[in-house]
Design a protein around this motif. Structure first.
Motif, PDB file in Angstrom:
ATOM      1  N   PHE A 155     -17.698 -69.885   6.071  1.00 17.71           N
ATOM      2  CA  PHE A 155     -18.097 -68.534   6.200  1.00 17.71           C
ATOM      3  C   PHE A 155     -17.261 -67.738   7.445  1.00 17.71           C
ATOM      4  O   PHE A 155     -17.310 -66.745   7.611  1.00 17.71           O
ATOM      5  CB  PHE A 155     -19.523 -68.019   6.284  1.00 17.71           C
ATOM      6  N   GLY A 156     -16.618 -68.723   8.369  1.00 19.43           N
ATOM      7  CA  GLY A 156     -15.756 -68.300   9.208  1.00 19.43           C
ATOM      8  C   GLY A 156     -16.115 -67.823  10.493  1.00 19.43           C
ATOM      9  O   GLY A 156     -15.790 -66.905  11.239  1.00 19.43           O
ATOM     10  N   MET A 157     -17.618 -68.133  10.891  1.00 13.65           N
ATOM     11  CA  MET A 157     -18.182 -67.414  12.098  1.00 13.65           C
ATOM     12  C   MET A 157     -17.673 -68.023  13.343  1.00 13.65           C
ATOM     13  O   MET A 157     -17.779 -67.480  14.471  1.00 13.65           O
ATOM     14  CB  MET A 157     -19.678 -67.557  12.116  1.00 13.65           C
ATOM     15  N   ASP A 158     -17.215 -69.359  13.259  1.00  7.64           N
ATOM     16  CA  ASP A 158     -17.051 -70.009  14.448  1.00  7.64           C
ATOM     17  C   ASP A 158     -15.898 -69.211  15.243  1.00  7.64           C
ATOM     18  O   ASP A 158     -15.961 -69.175  16.418  1.00  7.64           O
ATOM     19  CB  ASP A 158     -16.559 -71.378  14.471  1.00  7.64           C
ATOM     20  N   TRP A 159     -14.736 -69.028  14.651  1.00  7.11           N
ATOM     21  CA  TRP A 159     -13.818 -68.486  15.693  1.00  7.11           C
ATOM     22  C   TRP A 159     -14.200 -67.030  15.885  1.00  7.11           C
ATOM     23  O   TRP A 159     -13.678 -66.224  16.962  1.00  7.11           O
ATOM     24  CB  TRP A 159     -12.347 -68.209  14.382  1.00  7.11           C
ATOM     25  N   CYS A 160     -15.257 -66.172  15.081  1.00  5.31           N
ATOM     26  CA  CYS A 160     -15.729 -65.059  15.659  1.00  5.31           C
ATOM     27  C   CYS A 160     -16.561 -65.152  16.603  1.00  5.31           C
ATOM     28  O   CYS A 160     -16.425 -64.401  17.697  1.00  5.31           O
ATOM     29  CB  CYS A 160     -16.396 -64.490  14.377  1.00  5.31           C
ATOM     30  N   TYR A 161     -17.304 -66.163  16.759  1.00  4.87           N
ATOM     31  CA  TYR A 161     -17.959 -66.482  18.156  1.00  4.87           C
ATOM     32  C   TYR A 161     -17.092 -66.999  19.096  1.00  4.87           C
ATOM     33  O   TYR A 161     -17.243 -66.398  20.239  1.00  4.87           O
ATOM     34  CB  TYR A 161     -18.961 -67.731  17.937  1.00  4.87           C
ATOM     35  N   ASP A 162     -16.121 -67.621  19.071  1.00  3.09           N
ATOM     36  CA  ASP A 162     -14.922 -67.841  19.932  1.00  3.09           C
ATOM     37  C   ASP A 162     -14.409 -66.598  20.719  1.00  3.09           C
ATOM     38  O   ASP A 162     -14.420 -66.275  21.809  1.00  3.09           O
ATOM     39  CB  ASP A 162     -14.015 -68.641  19.728  1.00  3.09           C
ATOM     40  N   TYR A 163     -14.077 -65.562  19.539  1.00  2.00           N
ATOM     41  CA  TYR A 163     -13.494 -64.283  20.130  1.00  2.00           C
ATOM     42  C   TYR A 163     -14.611 -63.498  20.592  1.00  2.00           C
ATOM     43  O   TYR A 163     -14.154 -62.486  21.617  1.00  2.00           O
ATOM     44  CB  TYR A 163     -12.867 -63.584  18.837  1.00  2.00           C
ATOM     45  N   MET A 164     -15.805 -63.847  20.794  1.00  2.00           N
ATOM     46  CA  MET A 164     -16.728 -62.930  21.473  1.00  2.00           C
ATOM     47  C   MET A 164     -16.639 -63.082  23.004  1.00  2.00           C
ATOM     48  O   MET A 164     -16.911 -62.008  23.763  1.00  2.00           O
ATOM     49  CB  MET A 164     -18.257 -63.184  21.133  1.00  2.00           C
ATOM     50  N   GLU A 165     -15.998 -64.208  23.461  1.00  2.00           N
ATOM     51  CA  GLU A 165     -15.717 -64.446  24.740  1.00  2.00           C
ATOM     52  C   GLU A 165     -14.640 -63.581  25.472  1.00  2.00           C
ATOM     53  O   GLU A 165     -15.043 -63.088  26.517  1.00  2.00           O
ATOM     54  CB  GLU A 165     -15.268 -66.029  25.196  1.00  2.00           C
ATOM     55  N   SER A 190     -24.744 -68.914  11.509  1.00  2.00           N
ATOM     56  CA  SER A 190     -23.615 -69.079  10.427  1.00  2.00           C
ATOM     57  C   SER A 190     -24.378 -69.310   9.033  1.00  2.00           C
ATOM     58  O   SER A 190     -23.850 -68.538   8.125  1.00  2.00           O
ATOM     59  CB  SER A 190     -22.912 -70.120  10.663  1.00  2.00           C
ATOM     60  N   LEU A 191     -25.102 -70.023   8.807  1.00  2.00           N
ATOM     61  CA  LEU A 191     -25.771 -70.408   7.790  1.00  2.00           C
ATOM     62  C   LEU A 191     -26.710 -69.153   7.177  1.00  2.00           C
ATOM     63  O   LEU A 191     -26.665 -69.003   6.158  1.00  2.00           O
ATOM     64  CB  LEU A 191     -26.776 -71.434   7.564  1.00  2.00           C
TER      65      LEU A 191
END
Length: 318
Positions: A155-165, A190-191
């Motif tokens: 679902f691609g959320m990890d890179w979105c969380y990264d970009y929150m930084e 994410s789930l």
């Protein structure tokens, strides 16, 4: 964003532009990084557009149904973020390469390593999806637990969380990112978002004879009706919210007991607040957009789609 899309020719015809409009990428990014300044938000929008575009091309384009072709297209894009050789000739590859050069110049190397790894994991998740979707007999081997491990990535959320930084203005130390409580929190979010997406995307996927989602697995495993599968998803979503809040409390305690720098502690909890806003925004976005409407796939002209410009593999030899 639309000016950049036009300049990069990423939606070069009306059917491609309509697909992009229906995805409301700018709205998704506003829900994801609500405090980002204009420059950082635009950079995030570019990465989100790439995500939506290759998702549509791999799931609804010419390579659909061909795991070998999907793998070839995926590696074309992965090679860009792994800095391997020249990008492909597609508009998507060329634009992604230019954006990646900008991103590399704008952010510190340790963060870039995390961001690129997560984005590449997302891309490569399409290999598994295509294999499970179209290789006879493999879908039946997948249970809901294995599906969740895949969905956390896909679902691609990890890179979105990264970009929150960078959107929040502080890069976290890697030990904070890798705290077990932080990872549990991210997984629960994410789930939740990925399974909610399944409820909305299933009707469109059904028109295209795609059934690689949690509802199909639950119906198979529980022997239940579509509505009963949705009811089970709602129950699971509530459990994910409980897991998120429990992990949040654990993280607050871990940050205190591990004597994390006060500034990093504040930044970590700001990121958690942002993830919580994203979960709410994901819910609202699905209700507001037309991305999963079926009028186009049900029509004789077929789906609104981007050009099939990703590289095709050479013919197989036997």
């Amino acid at each position: 964003m639309w000016k950049w899309i036009e300049e990069e020719e990423l939606a070069p015809n009306e059917r491609a532009r309509e697909r992009a409009r229906r995805s409301s990428i700018d709205l998704a990014c506003s829900f994801t990084w609500p405090t980002a300044d204009r420059e950082v938000l635009l950079e995030g929008m570019k990465w989100m557009l790439f995500f939506f575009r290759f998702d549509d091309q791999l799931e609804e384009g010419a390579v659909k149904g061909d795991p070998r072709a999907v793998g070839h297209a995926v590696e074309e894009l992965v090679a860009i973020l792994e800095n391997r050789g020249r990008p492909g000739t597609s508009r998507l590859s060329q634009s992604m390469a230019r954006t990646w050069r900008h991103t590399q110049n704008a952010h510190p190397a340790p963060w870039l390593d995390v961001f690129s790894r997560h984005y590449c994991e997302l891309l490569r998740s399409y290999n598994d999806q295509s294999r499970y979707e179209y290789t006879p007999g493999t879908r039946e081997l997948l249970g809901i637990a294995q599906w969740e491990d895949w969905r956390e990535i896909s679902f691609g959320m990890d890179w979105c969380y990264d970009y929150m930084e960078p959107a929040l203005g502080t890069y976290l130390p890697d030990p904070v990112r890798r705290m077990p409580s932080m990872l549990r929190l991210r997984r629960a979010a994410s789930l939740h978002m990925g399974m909610l997406n399944d409820v909305f995307s299933t009707p469109r996927e059904a028109y295209q004879e795609r059934a690689f989602n949690s509802l199909a697995i639950l119906r198979r495993d529980l022997g239940c009706s579509p509505q009963e599968a949705v009811d089970e998803v709602v129950r699971i979503l509530a459990h994910r919210v409980e897991q998120f809040h429990a992990a949040r409390l654990d993280l607050e305690r871990d940050l205190a007991t591990m004597a994390v720098d006060p500034g990093d502690r504040t930044a970590a909890m700001a990121l958690v607040d942002n993830i919580a806003m994203m979960v709410r925004g994901n819910h609202d976005w699905h209700y507001l957009v037309m991305r999963y409407q079926t009028d186009d796939v049900a029509a004789p002209t077929g789906a609104f789609r981007y050009p099939d410009d990703l590289q095709q593999p050479p013919p197989a030899t036997y």
